[in-house]
Design a protein around this motif. Structure first.
Motif, PDB file in Angstrom:
ATOM      1  N   ILE A   1      -6.609  14.756  -6.396  1.00 33.26           N
ATOM      2  CA  ILE A   1      -7.936  15.235  -5.985  1.00 33.26           C
ATOM      3  C   ILE A   1      -8.625  14.083  -5.269  1.00 33.26           C
ATOM      4  CG2 ILE A   1     -10.180  16.067  -6.809  1.00 33.26           C
ATOM      5  CD1 ILE A   1      -8.633  17.352  -9.182  1.00 33.26           C
ATOM      6  N   VAL A   2      -8.879  14.267  -3.971  1.00 31.03           N
ATOM      7  CA  VAL A   2      -9.455  13.177  -3.171  1.00 31.03           C
ATOM      8  C   VAL A   2     -10.806  13.597  -2.606  1.00 31.03           C
ATOM      9  CG1 VAL A   2      -7.254  12.114  -2.511  1.00 31.03           C
ATOM     10  CG2 VAL A   2      -8.189  13.930  -1.103  1.00 31.03           C
ATOM     11  N   GLY A   3     -11.627  12.605  -2.321  1.00 30.50           N
ATOM     12  CA  GLY A   3     -12.934  12.889  -1.727  1.00 30.50           C
ATOM     13  C   GLY A   3     -13.783  11.641  -1.749  1.00 30.50           C
ATOM     14  N   PRO A   4     -14.823  11.618  -0.925  1.00 26.52           N
ATOM     15  CA  PRO A   4     -15.698  10.438  -0.882  1.00 26.52           C
ATOM     16  C   PRO A   4     -16.518  10.306  -2.167  1.00 26.52           C
ATOM     17  CG  PRO A   4     -16.597  12.200   0.489  1.00 26.52           C
ATOM     18  CD  PRO A   4     -15.259  12.666   0.005  1.00 26.52           C
ATOM     19  N   THR A   5     -17.111   9.132  -2.346  1.00 30.68           N
ATOM     20  CA  THR A   5     -17.993   8.903  -3.488  1.00 30.68           C
ATOM     21  C   THR A   5     -19.106   9.946  -3.503  1.00 30.68           C
ATOM     22  OG1 THR A   5     -17.529   6.550  -3.320  1.00 30.68           O
ATOM     23  CG2 THR A   5     -19.476   7.150  -4.588  1.00 30.68           C
ATOM     24  N   GLY A   6     -19.349  10.513  -4.680  1.00 29.58           N
ATOM     25  CA  GLY A   6     -20.425  11.495  -4.808  1.00 29.58           C
ATOM     26  C   GLY A   6     -20.008  12.930  -4.518  1.00 29.58           C
ATOM     27  N   SER A   7     -18.704  13.133  -4.249  1.00 30.28           N
ATOM     28  CA  SER A   7     -18.251  14.490  -3.897  1.00 30.28           C
ATOM     29  C   SER A   7     -17.970  15.345  -5.128  1.00 30.28           C
ATOM     30  CB  SER A   7     -16.993  14.417  -3.018  1.00 30.28           C
ATOM     31  OG  SER A   7     -15.940  13.789  -3.731  1.00 30.28           O
ATOM     32  N   GLY A   8     -17.958  14.733  -6.310  1.00 31.26           N
ATOM     33  CA  GLY A   8     -17.764  15.504  -7.542  1.00 31.26           C
ATOM     34  C   GLY A   8     -16.377  15.399  -8.141  1.00 31.26           C
ATOM     35  N   LYS A   9     -15.497  14.542  -7.543  1.00 28.91           N
ATOM     36  CA  LYS A   9     -14.127  14.481  -8.069  1.00 28.91           C
ATOM     37  C   LYS A   9     -14.072  13.894  -9.481  1.00 28.91           C
ATOM     38  CE  LYS A   9     -13.003  10.241  -5.503  1.00 28.91           C
ATOM     39  NZ  LYS A   9     -14.404   9.951  -5.164  1.00 28.91           N
ATOM     40  N   SER A  10     -14.914  12.888  -9.773  1.00 28.12           N
ATOM     41  CA  SER A  10     -14.944  12.346 -11.146  1.00 28.12           C
ATOM     42  C   SER A  10     -15.492  13.375 -12.125  1.00 28.12           C
ATOM     43  CB  SER A  10     -15.801  11.077 -11.210  1.00 28.12           C
ATOM     44  OG  SER A  10     -15.142  10.040 -10.531  1.00 28.12           O
ATOM     45  N   THR A  11     -16.437  14.199 -11.657  1.00 27.53           N
ATOM     46  CA  THR A  11     -16.988  15.248 -12.527  1.00 27.53           C
ATOM     47  C   THR A  11     -15.894  16.258 -12.875  1.00 27.53           C
ATOM     48  OG1 THR A  11     -19.158  14.960 -11.503  1.00 27.53           O
ATOM     49  CG2 THR A  11     -18.813  16.995 -12.735  1.00 27.53           C
ATOM     50  N   ILE A  12     -15.023  16.585 -11.912  1.00 31.78           N
ATOM     51  CA  ILE A  12     -13.896  17.481 -12.198  1.00 31.78           C
ATOM     52  C   ILE A  12     -13.024  16.875 -13.301  1.00 31.78           C
ATOM     53  CG2 ILE A  12     -11.697  18.373 -11.276  1.00 31.78           C
ATOM     54  CD1 ILE A  12     -13.131  19.082  -8.718  1.00 31.78           C
ATOM     55  N   ALA A  13     -12.752  15.563 -13.187  1.00 28.63           N
ATOM     56  CA  ALA A  13     -11.955  14.875 -14.213  1.00 28.63           C
ATOM     57  C   ALA A  13     -12.640  14.966 -15.573  1.00 28.63           C
ATOM     58  CB  ALA A  13     -11.743  13.413 -13.817  1.00 28.63           C
ATOM     59  N   HIS A  14     -13.957  14.762 -15.587  1.00 30.43           N
ATOM     60  CA  HIS A  14     -14.709  14.807 -16.846  1.00 30.43           C
ATOM     61  C   HIS A  14     -14.716  16.209 -17.455  1.00 30.43           C
ATOM     62  CE1 HIS A  14     -17.062  11.070 -15.307  1.00 30.43           C
ATOM     63  NE2 HIS A  14     -15.941  10.733 -15.901  1.00 30.43           N
ATOM     64  N   CYS A  15     -14.647  17.223 -16.611  1.00 33.45           N
ATOM     65  CA  CYS A  15     -14.555  18.602 -17.127  1.00 33.45           C
ATOM     66  C   CYS A  15     -13.183  18.820 -17.774  1.00 33.45           C
ATOM     67  CB  CYS A  15     -14.748  19.611 -16.001  1.00 33.45           C
ATOM     68  SG  CYS A  15     -16.410  19.605 -15.289  1.00 33.45           S
ATOM     69  N   ILE A  16     -12.136  18.294 -17.133  1.00 31.51           N
ATOM     70  CA  ILE A  16     -10.771  18.493 -17.629  1.00 31.51           C
ATOM     71  C   ILE A  16     -10.571  17.791 -18.981  1.00 31.51           C
ATOM     72  CG2 ILE A  16      -8.318  17.990 -17.175  1.00 31.51           C
ATOM     73  CD1 ILE A  16      -8.981  18.401 -14.144  1.00 31.51           C
ATOM     74  N   ASN A  17     -11.100  16.555 -19.113  1.00 34.87           N
ATOM     75  CA  ASN A  17     -10.845  15.827 -20.370  1.00 34.87           C
ATOM     76  C   ASN A  17     -11.940  16.017 -21.425  1.00 34.87           C
ATOM     77  OD1 ASN A  17     -12.921  14.051 -19.650  1.00 34.87           O
ATOM     78  ND2 ASN A  17     -11.544  12.403 -19.054  1.00 34.87           N
ATOM     79  N   GLY A  18     -12.955  16.837 -21.121  1.00 33.08           N
ATOM     80  CA  GLY A  18     -13.953  17.177 -22.132  1.00 33.08           C
ATOM     81  C   GLY A  18     -15.187  16.301 -22.157  1.00 33.08           C
ATOM     82  N   LEU A  19     -15.242  15.251 -21.304  1.00 37.57           N
ATOM     83  CA  LEU A  19     -16.462  14.427 -21.276  1.00 37.57           C
ATOM     84  C   LEU A  19     -17.660  15.262 -20.817  1.00 37.57           C
ATOM     85  CD1 LEU A  19     -15.207  10.957 -19.982  1.00 37.57           C
ATOM     86  CD2 LEU A  19     -15.800  11.626 -22.311  1.00 37.57           C
ATOM     87  N   VAL A  20     -17.382  16.258 -19.938  1.00 36.31           N
ATOM     88  CA  VAL A  20     -18.357  17.321 -19.668  1.00 36.31           C
ATOM     89  C   VAL A  20     -17.912  18.505 -20.538  1.00 36.31           C
ATOM     90  CG1 VAL A  20     -19.056  19.054 -17.971  1.00 36.31           C
ATOM     91  CG2 VAL A  20     -18.929  16.665 -17.278  1.00 36.31           C
ATOM     92  N   PRO A  21     -18.710  18.991 -21.453  1.00 35.46           N
ATOM     93  CA  PRO A  21     -20.127  18.697 -21.685  1.00 35.46           C
ATOM     94  C   PRO A  21     -20.393  17.780 -22.882  1.00 35.46           C
ATOM     95  CG  PRO A  21     -19.568  20.760 -22.747  1.00 35.46           C
ATOM     96  CD  PRO A  21     -18.281  20.195 -22.190  1.00 35.46           C
ATOM     97  N   PHE A  22     -19.324  17.182 -23.498  1.00 36.27           N
ATOM     98  CA  PHE A  22     -19.540  16.443 -24.753  1.00 36.27           C
ATOM     99  C   PHE A  22     -20.298  15.132 -24.547  1.00 36.27           C
ATOM    100  CE2 PHE A  22     -15.885  19.163 -25.786  1.00 36.27           C
ATOM    101  CZ  PHE A  22     -16.424  19.830 -26.874  1.00 36.27           C
ATOM    102  N   SER A  23     -19.996  14.384 -23.477  1.00 32.35           N
ATOM    103  CA  SER A  23     -20.704  13.127 -23.231  1.00 32.35           C
ATOM    104  C   SER A  23     -21.732  13.262 -22.112  1.00 32.35           C
ATOM    105  CB  SER A  23     -19.711  12.018 -22.855  1.00 32.35           C
ATOM    106  OG  SER A  23     -18.885  11.739 -23.950  1.00 32.35           O
ATOM    107  N   TYR A  24     -21.412  14.063 -21.107  1.00 39.50           N
ATOM    108  CA  TYR A  24     -22.330  14.291 -19.985  1.00 39.50           C
ATOM    109  C   TYR A  24     -22.863  15.712 -20.099  1.00 39.50           C
ATOM    110  CZ  TYR A  24     -19.822  10.236 -18.166  1.00 39.50           C
ATOM    111  OH  TYR A  24     -19.247   8.997 -18.017  1.00 39.50           O
TER     112      TYR A  24
END
Length: 203
Positions: free
Chosen positions: A38-61
């Motif tokens: 999953i590629v994209g510039p900073t701020g495009s939401g790729k880290s948020t996708i990762a956080h959704c997959i591993n559960g940091l969203v919504p448990f930590s964020y």
């Protein structure tokens, strides 16, 4: 027919402090044994996708989720972070932030100790996984004396030992020189082929 292991359906996520959603109407299916970048510039939401997959969203964020995300066929919002961590192993961009053990062997064994694995089985599993990532000769070495590439391999071993279904890499090449980065990608390729683990890389 390969089974889907990650399924986003009309999925949106808005962080608590934001007006606009970071992820809007995502539809994405990743199948067993696939390797996806999953590629994209900073701020495009790729880290948020990762956080959704591993559960940091919504448990930590925290924020507002709409739509559906299934991991291994189960609705992510019905799982706790511990259950998700048994399915998705995350290797961070900076492995130092992930380490708990003092030696390579201790670090790889950490998840097994948490699961109260018997000692003989633990020794065998740690040796097998260390061999897979070419760190078997370094089991007694201090984590802090390793190179960046070696630290990353220990991180991979630390999540692989838990027999996760999905390996999630957060910018695995960010802190590596080109030669070490090339080796890291070859190693990830080999592990994915040998174990049929689904690999998701954020770059």
């Amino acid at each position: 027919m390969k089974k889907p292991v990650i399924e986003f359906r009309n999925y949106s996520f808005k962080y608590k402090a934001q007006v606009q959603p970071t992820l809007q109407d995502i539809n994405l299916t990743i199948y067993e044994g696939e390797k996806v970048v999953i590629v994209g510039p900073t701020g495009s939401g790729k880290s948020t996708i990762a956080h959704c997959i591993n559960g940091l969203v919504p448990f930590s964020y925290q924020g507002e989720v709409t739509g559906s995300l299934k991991i291994m066929g189960e609705e992510a919002k019905s799982l706790d972070i511990f259950s998700l961590s048994k399915m998705v192993g995350t290797v961070l961009q900076d492995p130092d932030g992930q380490f708990i053990g003092l030696t390579v062997g201790e670090e790889i064994a950490f998840a097994l100790e948490n699961d109260c694995t018997e000692h003989a089985e633990m020794v065998s599993l740690v040796a097998d996984v260390a061999e897979m990532v070419e760190m078997k000769e370094h089991l007694q070495s201090s984590i802090h004396h390793l190179s960046g590439g070696q630290k990353q391999r220990v991180s991979v071993a630390g999540v692989m030992v838990d027999k996760v279904d999905i390996l999630l890499f957060d910018e695995p090449l960010a802190n590596l020189d080109p030669a070490t980065g090339k080796y890291a990608i070859e190693l990830i390729d080999r592990i994915q082929k040998e174990t049929n683990t689904t690999v998701v890389m954020i770059e």
